[in-house]
Scaffold this motif. Structure first.
Motif, PDB file in Angstrom:
ATOM      1  N   ILE A  96     -82.609  65.958  13.515  1.00 55.38           N
ATOM      2  CA  ILE A  96     -83.429  67.160  13.694  1.00 55.38           C
ATOM      3  C   ILE A  96     -83.103  68.174  12.604  1.00 55.38           C
ATOM      4  CG2 ILE A  96     -83.846  69.161  15.197  1.00 55.38           C
ATOM      5  CD1 ILE A  96     -83.531  67.178  17.571  1.00 55.38           C
ATOM      6  N   ASP A  97     -81.834  68.356  12.319  1.00 56.65           N
ATOM      7  CA  ASP A  97     -81.434  69.271  11.250  1.00 56.65           C
ATOM      8  C   ASP A  97     -81.979  68.810   9.905  1.00 56.65           C
ATOM      9  OD1 ASP A  97     -80.092  70.854  13.082  1.00 56.65           O
ATOM     10  OD2 ASP A  97     -78.109  70.013  12.608  1.00 56.65           O
ATOM     11  N   LYS A  98     -81.928  67.515   9.652  1.00 60.72           N
ATOM     12  CA  LYS A  98     -82.416  66.957   8.388  1.00 60.72           C
ATOM     13  C   LYS A  98     -83.924  67.174   8.238  1.00 60.72           C
ATOM     14  CE  LYS A  98     -82.176  62.752   5.607  1.00 60.72           C
ATOM     15  NZ  LYS A  98     -81.701  61.371   5.573  1.00 60.72           N
ATOM     16  N   LEU A  99     -84.631  67.169   9.353  1.00 57.59           N
ATOM     17  CA  LEU A  99     -86.078  67.378   9.333  1.00 57.59           C
ATOM     18  C   LEU A  99     -86.461  68.855   9.282  1.00 57.59           C
ATOM     19  CD1 LEU A  99     -87.029  64.640  11.911  1.00 57.59           C
ATOM     20  CD2 LEU A  99     -87.629  64.648   9.487  1.00 57.59           C
ATOM     21  N   GLY A 100     -85.494  69.757   9.332  1.00 62.85           N
ATOM     22  CA  GLY A 100     -85.786  71.183   9.197  1.00 62.85           C
ATOM     23  C   GLY A 100     -85.687  71.985  10.469  1.00 62.85           C
ATOM     24  N   VAL A 152     -91.330  69.696  16.040  1.00 62.13           N
ATOM     25  CA  VAL A 152     -92.451  69.823  16.979  1.00 62.13           C
ATOM     26  C   VAL A 152     -93.762  69.956  16.210  1.00 62.13           C
ATOM     27  CG1 VAL A 152     -93.483  71.310  18.742  1.00 62.13           C
ATOM     28  CG2 VAL A 152     -91.049  70.748  18.850  1.00 62.13           C
ATOM     29  N   ALA A 153     -93.772  70.731  15.134  1.00 60.78           N
ATOM     30  CA  ALA A 153     -94.984  70.889  14.327  1.00 60.78           C
ATOM     31  C   ALA A 153     -95.409  69.550  13.722  1.00 60.78           C
ATOM     32  CB  ALA A 153     -94.758  71.918  13.224  1.00 60.78           C
ATOM     33  N   LYS A 154     -94.447  68.767  13.268  1.00 56.28           N
ATOM     34  CA  LYS A 154     -94.770  67.456  12.699  1.00 56.28           C
ATOM     35  C   LYS A 154     -95.325  66.515  13.762  1.00 56.28           C
ATOM     36  CE  LYS A 154     -91.536  67.571   8.871  1.00 56.28           C
ATOM     37  NZ  LYS A 154     -90.563  66.811   8.097  1.00 56.28           N
ATOM     38  N   ILE A 155     -94.746  66.555  14.957  1.00 54.54           N
ATOM     39  CA  ILE A 155     -95.246  65.710  16.048  1.00 54.54           C
ATOM     40  C   ILE A 155     -96.669  66.120  16.413  1.00 54.54           C
ATOM     41  CG2 ILE A 155     -94.951  65.094  18.486  1.00 54.54           C
ATOM     42  CD1 ILE A 155     -91.882  65.371  17.973  1.00 54.54           C
ATOM     43  N   ARG A 156     -96.921  67.422  16.476  1.00 54.91           N
ATOM     44  CA  ARG A 156     -98.275  67.906  16.780  1.00 54.91           C
ATOM     45  C   ARG A 156     -99.276  67.463  15.722  1.00 54.91           C
ATOM     46  NH1 ARG A 156     -97.055  74.060  18.781  1.00 54.91           N
ATOM     47  NH2 ARG A 156     -96.433  73.494  20.901  1.00 54.91           N
ATOM     48  N   SER A 157     -98.880  67.518  14.450  1.00 52.41           N
ATOM     49  CA  SER A 157     -99.798  67.108  13.391  1.00 52.41           C
ATOM     50  C   SER A 157    -100.091  65.606  13.484  1.00 52.41           C
ATOM     51  CB  SER A 157     -99.255  67.472  12.011  1.00 52.41           C
ATOM     52  OG  SER A 157     -98.149  66.685  11.657  1.00 52.41           O
ATOM     53  N   LYS A 158     -99.100  64.814  13.868  1.00 56.32           N
ATOM     54  CA  LYS A 158     -99.324  63.375  14.054  1.00 56.32           C
ATOM     55  C   LYS A 158    -100.306  63.148  15.199  1.00 56.32           C
ATOM     56  CE  LYS A 158     -96.092  61.765  11.183  1.00 56.32           C
ATOM     57  NZ  LYS A 158     -96.333  60.901  10.051  1.00 56.32           N
ATOM     58  N   GLY A 162     -96.141  59.265  17.318  1.00 55.85           N
ATOM     59  CA  GLY A 162     -95.852  60.455  16.516  1.00 55.85           C
ATOM     60  C   GLY A 162     -94.365  60.759  16.468  1.00 55.85           C
ATOM     61  N   ILE A 163     -93.712  60.692  17.612  1.00 59.50           N
ATOM     62  CA  ILE A 163     -92.269  60.943  17.668  1.00 59.50           C
ATOM     63  C   ILE A 163     -91.525  59.898  16.852  1.00 59.50           C
ATOM     64  CG2 ILE A 163     -90.238  60.866  19.179  1.00 59.50           C
ATOM     65  CD1 ILE A 163     -91.929  62.243  21.302  1.00 59.50           C
ATOM     66  N   MET A 164     -91.918  58.663  17.016  1.00 53.91           N
ATOM     67  CA  MET A 164     -91.246  57.595  16.282  1.00 53.91           C
ATOM     68  C   MET A 164     -91.394  57.791  14.774  1.00 53.91           C
ATOM     69  SD  MET A 164     -92.202  54.381  18.749  1.00 53.91           S
ATOM     70  CE  MET A 164     -91.484  53.147  17.694  1.00 53.91           C
ATOM     71  N   GLU A 165     -92.589  58.121  14.322  1.00 56.64           N
ATOM     72  CA  GLU A 165     -92.820  58.305  12.895  1.00 56.64           C
ATOM     73  C   GLU A 165     -92.060  59.504  12.350  1.00 56.64           C
ATOM     74  OE1 GLU A 165     -96.982  58.352  11.957  1.00 56.64           O
ATOM     75  OE2 GLU A 165     -97.249  56.282  12.619  1.00 56.64           O
ATOM     76  N   VAL A 166     -92.043  60.598  13.094  1.00 51.90           N
ATOM     77  CA  VAL A 166     -91.329  61.797  12.633  1.00 51.90           C
ATOM     78  C   VAL A 166     -89.846  61.509  12.471  1.00 51.90           C
ATOM     79  CG1 VAL A 166     -90.609  64.135  13.300  1.00 51.90           C
ATOM     80  CG2 VAL A 166     -93.006  63.471  13.481  1.00 51.90           C
ATOM     81  N   PHE A 167     -89.247  60.846  13.444  1.00 48.85           N
ATOM     82  CA  PHE A 167     -87.816  60.575  13.350  1.00 48.85           C
ATOM     83  C   PHE A 167     -87.504  59.487  12.320  1.00 48.85           C
ATOM     84  CE2 PHE A 167     -87.558  63.192  17.100  1.00 48.85           C
ATOM     85  CZ  PHE A 167     -86.381  63.880  16.871  1.00 48.85           C
TER      86      PHE A 167
END
Length: 61
Positions: free
Chosen positions: A5-9, A15-21, A31-36
């Motif tokens: 989570i820290d590495k992703l900002g 959460v914003a990245k998951i929403r965009s997915k 979406g969660i899988m891709e973000v992580f």
């Protein structure tokens, strides 16, 4: 998980990245899988399991 989570900002960016997915037509779990996976740590599937997404999707969608 915290390091990913820290590495992703931070959590807001995750959460914003998951929403965009989701807006791009991905399922919530995908979406969660891709973000992580973007964190490069191989945590995509693990993150979905830890967060209990499978249970939520099964019982709510």
């Amino acid at each position: 998980m915290k390091k990913a989570i820290d590495k992703l900002g931070g959590i807001k960016k995750v959460v914003a990245k998951i929403r965009s997915k989701k807006k791009a037509g991905k399922t919530f779990k995908k979406g969660i899988m891709e973000v992580f996976e973007e964190a490069g740590s191989g945590l995509g599937g693990i993150a979905a399991e830890i967060l209990g997404i499978d249970g939520v999707i099964k019982n709510c969608w």
